[in-house]
Design a protein around this motif. Structure first.
Motif, mmCIF file in Angstrom:
data_model
loop_
_atom_site.group_PDB
_atom_site.id
_atom_site.type_symbol
_atom_site.label_atom_id
_atom_site.label_comp_id
_atom_site.label_asym_id
_atom_site.label_seq_id
_atom_site.Cartn_x
_atom_site.Cartn_y
_atom_site.Cartn_z
ATOM 1 N N GLU A 10 -17.488 -27.588 19.255
ATOM 2 C CA GLU A 10 -16.184 -27.964 19.792
ATOM 3 C C GLU A 10 -15.091 -27.864 18.740
ATOM 4 O OE1 GLU A 10 -14.302 -31.533 22.587
ATOM 5 O OE2 GLU A 10 -16.360 -31.661 21.844
ATOM 6 N N ASP A 63 -12.371 -24.773 18.556
ATOM 7 C CA ASP A 63 -10.941 -25.077 18.673
ATOM 8 C C ASP A 63 -10.167 -24.543 17.466
ATOM 9 O OD1 ASP A 63 -11.057 -26.336 21.124
ATOM 10 O OD2 ASP A 63 -11.294 -28.349 20.286
ATOM 11 N N HIS A 109 -16.980 -19.733 25.760
ATOM 12 C CA HIS A 109 -16.351 -21.055 25.773
ATOM 13 C C HIS A 109 -17.092 -21.999 24.825
ATOM 14 C CE1 HIS A 109 -13.933 -19.816 29.230
ATOM 15 N NE2 HIS A 109 -15.042 -19.281 29.707
ATOM 16 N N ASN A 150 -15.987 -24.314 22.835
ATOM 17 C CA ASN A 150 -15.502 -25.700 22.859
ATOM 18 C C ASN A 150 -16.046 -26.456 24.072
ATOM 19 O OD1 ASN A 150 -13.998 -23.975 24.457
ATOM 20 N ND2 ASN A 150 -12.009 -24.724 23.783
ATOM 21 N N TYR A 151 -16.101 -25.797 25.222
ATOM 22 C CA TYR A 151 -16.654 -26.460 26.408
ATOM 23 C C TYR A 151 -18.168 -26.653 26.289
ATOM 24 C CZ TYR A 151 -12.165 -25.794 28.732
ATOM 25 O OH TYR A 151 -10.834 -25.850 29.073
ATOM 26 N N ASP A 182 -18.622 -29.619 24.119
ATOM 27 C CA ASP A 182 -18.322 -30.860 24.836
ATOM 28 C C ASP A 182 -19.531 -31.323 25.642
ATOM 29 O OD1 ASP A 182 -16.508 -32.854 25.231
ATOM 30 O OD2 ASP A 182 -15.437 -31.876 26.853
ATOM 31 N N THR A 205 -21.918 -31.435 32.378
ATOM 32 C CA THR A 205 -22.118 -30.009 32.144
ATOM 33 C C THR A 205 -21.685 -29.191 33.348
ATOM 34 O OG1 THR A 205 -24.002 -30.516 30.703
ATOM 35 C CG2 THR A 205 -23.827 -28.258 31.512
ATOM 36 N N ILE A 254 -17.793 -29.161 33.564
ATOM 37 C CA ILE A 254 -17.183 -28.389 32.494
ATOM 38 C C ILE A 254 -17.411 -26.894 32.700
ATOM 39 C CG2 ILE A 254 -17.383 -27.826 30.030
ATOM 40 C CD1 ILE A 254 -17.778 -30.770 29.489
ATOM 41 N N ARG A 255 -18.607 -26.538 33.128
ATOM 42 C CA ARG A 255 -18.937 -25.118 33.271
ATOM 43 C C ARG A 255 -18.431 -24.512 34.571
ATOM 44 N NH1 ARG A 255 -22.226 -21.383 35.389
ATOM 45 N NH2 ARG A 255 -23.104 -19.759 34.017
ATOM 46 N N GLY A 280 -13.442 -26.742 33.575
ATOM 47 C CA GLY A 280 -13.226 -26.138 32.264
ATOM 48 C C GLY A 280 -13.320 -24.637 32.246
ATOM 49 N N ALA A 281 -14.525 -24.146 31.987
ATOM 50 C CA ALA A 281 -14.749 -22.714 31.834
ATOM 51 C C ALA A 281 -14.362 -21.936 33.084
ATOM 52 C CB ALA A 281 -16.210 -22.460 31.476
ATOM 53 N N PHE A 324 -21.440 -19.359 28.880
ATOM 54 C CA PHE A 324 -21.503 -20.754 28.435
ATOM 55 C C PHE A 324 -22.532 -20.978 27.333
ATOM 56 C CE2 PHE A 324 -22.323 -25.361 29.097
ATOM 57 C CZ PHE A 324 -21.024 -25.815 29.013
#
Length: 258
Positions: free
Chosen positions: A150, A154, A182, A184-185, A188, A219, A222-223, A227-228, A251
């Motif tokens: 992450e 970033d 991704h 950072n995701y 996370d 997860t 985010i995925r 997020g992604a 991912f």
């Protein structure tokens, strides 16, 4: 266990309620993104204060490092920017002009409820004693791997954006961004698998199994949802994206391919 849940509700309500008032004063809903990490920090710290043992304080330290860094990063990145288009689309209008009830229920209340669900391993860990201390340290290692992805992801993205457009590639495909589209995701999500191992699984198989849905839910969102998936819709319009996507996984990271 009931007390741990009440503590978590109080923590989420304090942070989201406070940021809702700040959002109204600034007429900017996107401040909720800063509140997200701080909600978990507040929950973890309150649990450690109410249930003061080594395990709770270890978890509080891990969550504070992650959530504090995330809140600081988002606040710094969004400084000077207007409303996030995501929230305008969600609310059907700019900020609080779309209706206070809509903003509170769809944004702040929703995120408070999600934070309560995701923090379930922290609540269980506060209420019961550790059975497997090695799992705590294994979880801390997984947490550190996630934090690495992450933070470094970033930082690499910031360095890319700071490079003049004419002298940078159209798509960032170096560093961790050559391992996953991704990082950072992915980081996370990995952080929360680490917290689940260090928190609930360290109590035994049953608490672990009863709360495994929490990092799985994190997860998934985010995925596939927030997020992604959202970023892919925008990024896929860039020239060279199809070639990049063919080489680099969405991912879960793997070594770069030519």
């Amino acid at each position: 266990m009931v007390t741990a849940i009440v503590v978590a509700v109080l923590g989420a309500a304090l942070v989201m309620g406070g940021f809702a008032a700040l959002s109204k004063a600034r007429d900017r809903v996107a401040v909720v993104d800063v509140a997200w990490g701080l909600a978990f920090v507040t929950i973890a710290l309150l649990e450690a204060i109410v249930f003061p043992d080594t395990h709770s304080w270890v978890l509080a330290a891990l969550v504070t490092v992650w959530g504090g860094r995330l809140a600081w990063h988002i606040a710094r990145r969004s400084r000077g920017h207007g409303e996030d288009p995501r929230y305008e689309k969600m609310l059907g209008g700019p900020g609080w002009s779309s209706g206070a009830g809509k903003v509170i229920t769809r944004v702040f209340l929703t995120q408070a409820v999600v934070a309560l669900l995701i923090s379930a391993p922290l609540q269980v860990a506060a209420a019961y004693d550790v059975r497997w201390w090695p799992a705590v340290w294994v979880g801390a290692v997984v947490w550190a791997i996630g934090l690495f992805f992450e933070v470094v992801g970033d930082a690499q993205l910031e360095a890319y954006k700071a490079t003049p457009r004419e002298s940078r590639p159209k798509i960032l495909d170096t560093g961790l961004w050559g391992w996953t589209r991704h990082p950072n995701y992915f980081g996370d999500a990995t952080v929360w698998w680490g917290l689940w191992i260090a928190g609930a699984l360290a109590l035994g198989w049953l608490p672990g199994l009863l709360t495994v849905w929490a990092p799985a839910l994190m997860t998934y969102f985010i995925r596939n949802v927030t997020g992604a998936a959202l970023l892919e819709k925008t990024m896929s319009q860039r020239p060279g994206w199809d070639e990049y996507a063919a080489r680099v996984p969405l991912f879960f990271p793997r070594p770069p391919r030519r």
